[in-house]
Design an enzyme around this catalytic site. Structure first.
Site, PDB file in Angstrom:
ATOM      1  N   HIS A 160      -0.280 -29.676  29.811  1.00 54.91           N
ATOM      2  CA  HIS A 160       0.654 -28.702  29.201  1.00 54.91           C
ATOM      3  C   HIS A 160      -0.021 -27.361  28.905  1.00 54.91           C
ATOM      4  CE1 HIS A 160       3.763 -31.663  28.937  1.00 54.91           C
ATOM      5  NE2 HIS A 160       3.063 -32.441  28.134  1.00 54.91           N
ATOM      6  N   HIS A 198       5.723 -36.498  31.411  1.00 64.56           N
ATOM      7  CA  HIS A 198       6.167 -35.151  31.046  1.00 64.56           C
ATOM      8  C   HIS A 198       5.798 -34.142  32.132  1.00 64.56           C
ATOM      9  CE1 HIS A 198       5.428 -37.383  27.248  1.00 64.56           C
ATOM     10  NE2 HIS A 198       6.588 -36.836  26.910  1.00 64.56           N
ATOM     11  N   ASP A 285       2.454 -42.670  30.446  1.00 62.12           N
ATOM     12  CA  ASP A 285       3.562 -42.704  29.485  1.00 62.12           C
ATOM     13  C   ASP A 285       4.910 -42.952  30.168  1.00 62.12           C
ATOM     14  OD1 ASP A 285       3.137 -40.184  30.575  1.00 62.12           O
ATOM     15  OD2 ASP A 285       2.991 -39.151  28.650  1.00 62.12           O
TER      16      ASP A 285
HETATM   17  C1  OKS Z   1       5.766 -31.718  19.895  1.00 59.39           C
HETATM   18  C2  OKS Z   1       4.902 -32.132  21.038  1.00 59.39           C
HETATM   19  C3  OKS Z   1       5.444 -33.292  21.812  1.00 59.39           C
HETATM   20  C4  OKS Z   1       4.575 -33.494  23.000  1.00 59.39           C
HETATM   21  C5  OKS Z   1       4.885 -34.725  23.778  1.00 59.39           C
HETATM   22  C6  OKS Z   1       4.259 -34.730  25.153  1.00 59.39           C
HETATM   23  C7  OKS Z   1       2.829 -35.144  25.227  1.00 59.39           C
HETATM   24  C8  OKS Z   1       2.496 -35.721  26.569  1.00 59.39           C
HETATM   25  N1  OKS Z   1       5.634 -32.559  18.744  1.00 59.39           N
HETATM   26  N2  OKS Z   1       2.447 -34.923  27.656  1.00 59.39           N
HETATM   27  O1  OKS Z   1       2.152 -35.384  28.854  1.00 59.39           O
HETATM   28  O2  OKS Z   1       2.284 -36.892  26.764  1.00 59.39           O
HETATM   29 ZN    ZN Z   2       3.005 -37.148  28.895  1.00 61.78          ZN
END
Ligand code: OKS
Ligand code: ZN
Length: 344
Positions: A160, A198, A285
């Site tokens: 991200h 994600h 995930d």
């Molecule tokens: C806000 C952030 C939520 C992030 C979730 C995603 C994390 C993840 N509280 N990305 O690949 O696994």
């Molecule tokens: Zn993720």
């Protein structure tokens, strides 16, 4: 397959995140990496090595210098302001607010350099983030030295994080740094396959205008899933990069049969691109028991996933991303690696 791992990940342990309107213990916790390492050792996947030191230069090939300086200094600024809890952003520059002025105050800086509140900064965060990037770079170097595959057991994750912002548990984009290092060491074309649940908005953004790096991602549909503001199928790249980004958004409840079709399509894109190296953003995930995700893959499905990736026949660096069903994270991640090896 070699695994690269550093204990320094433990230095990053956020206390709480804002989820469903309340502060709850962070899902992105040190035991995740411990469980993956334990599984690597239990199945005898191969040697586990510490990262080497590559310094800041390869990080700055991907990330903005001001952003990196912010990450390095954020805890010091936060604690100098008299705070002792984790640093968290609380204001963001949305539409028509100014981003041409960088705030001087730590609260302003946190909002400026974050896309959400999922990025706690603690006393040890920078060291852990730094070592996580070095783990990925060590993996890239192993491929460059002729290894067929390697597993960068990164924590915190990275996909991200973009050139100049953090978000979603990610600070530096480990996979993107590895990709750029492979390019700088002579690989002409590098593909990224992001199988985390994600959308990897940071990785997409970093390479969006480039035709030397193909980014393909399979993920929860952004209409109903984090990160919400990127990851649609019509994002195909821009300028010279047009045609070099491929998104495969899938609905909540997706099971292996539908996932596999998207994976095959993504793998076909990778095959057509004929990369010199492949970097897999390996999040698990997508698992049916994941506490924050909505796909329904089972543990054996990850063996099949690895077989598909192995069938591409590319030198491959796996970079750990998400996965929050801590009990099964090791089984699922290592299943991908073993499936990959069985297809060689
Ligand atoms: C806000 C952030 C939520 C992030 C979730 C995603 C994390 C993840 N509280 N990305 O690949 O696994
Ligand atoms: Zn993720």
């Amino acid at each position: 397959m070699l695994t690269i791992y550093s204990d320094s990940h433990r230095l990053h342990h956020g206390q709480a995140e804002l989820i469903d309107g309340e502060m709850r213990p962070c899902f992105e916790m040190p035991s995740r990496a411990d469980m993956v390492l334990a599984r690597v050792q239990a199945v005898g996947l191969g040697e586990v090595r510490p990262p080497q030191a590559f310094g800041l230069e390869p990080v700055l090939r991907v990330h903005d210098a001001g952003f990196v300086q912010f990450l390095q200094s954020a805890w010091q600024r936060w604690s100098a302001a008299g705070r002792s809890h984790d640093a968290l952003p609380l204001v963001w520059p949305v539409r028509r607010l100014r981003t041409d002025r960088i705030p001087q105050d730590i609260d302003g800086l946190l909002g400026y350099y974050a896309m959400d509140a999922g990025v706690p900064i603690t006393a040890g965060t920078w060291e852990a983030v730094w070592q996580s990037a070095q783990v990925a770079m060590t993996g890239a170097q192993l491929l460059q030295q002729g290894e067929r595959a390697a597993f960068a057991l990164c924590r915190p994750p990275g996909h991200h994080a973009a050139r100049d912002y953090m978000g979603g548990y990610c600070y530096l984009n480990n996979a993107a740094i590895a990709v750029q290092m492979l390019r700088d060491q002579g690989a002409e074309r590098v593909a990224v396959l992001d199988v985390d649940y994600h959308h990897g908005n940071g990785t997409q953004d970093i390479f969006y205008r480039r035709n030397d790096v193909l980014v393909a991602s399979i993920h929860g549909d952004p209409r109903v899933e984090y990160p919400y503001f990127l990851g649609y199928a019509d994002e195909i790249g821009a300028g010279e990069g047009e045609g070099y980004n491929a998104n495969f958004p899938l609905p909540h409840g997706t099971v292996w049969a539908a996932y596999q079709q998207a994976l095959q399509a993504a793998c076909e894109r990778v095959r057509q691109f004929a990369p010199d190296a492949l970097v897999v953003s390996l999040g698990v995930d997508t698992y049916q028991e994941d506490p924050i995700s909505q796909f329904k893959l089972s543990s054996p499905d990850y063996l099949r996933m690895g077989e598909h990736i192995g069938g591409l026949g590319c030198p491959t660096l796996f970079v750990m991303e998400g996965g929050y069903a801590v009990e099964e994270i090791g089984i699922n991640a290592v299943n991908v690696l073993q499936g990959f090896e069985s297809a060689q």
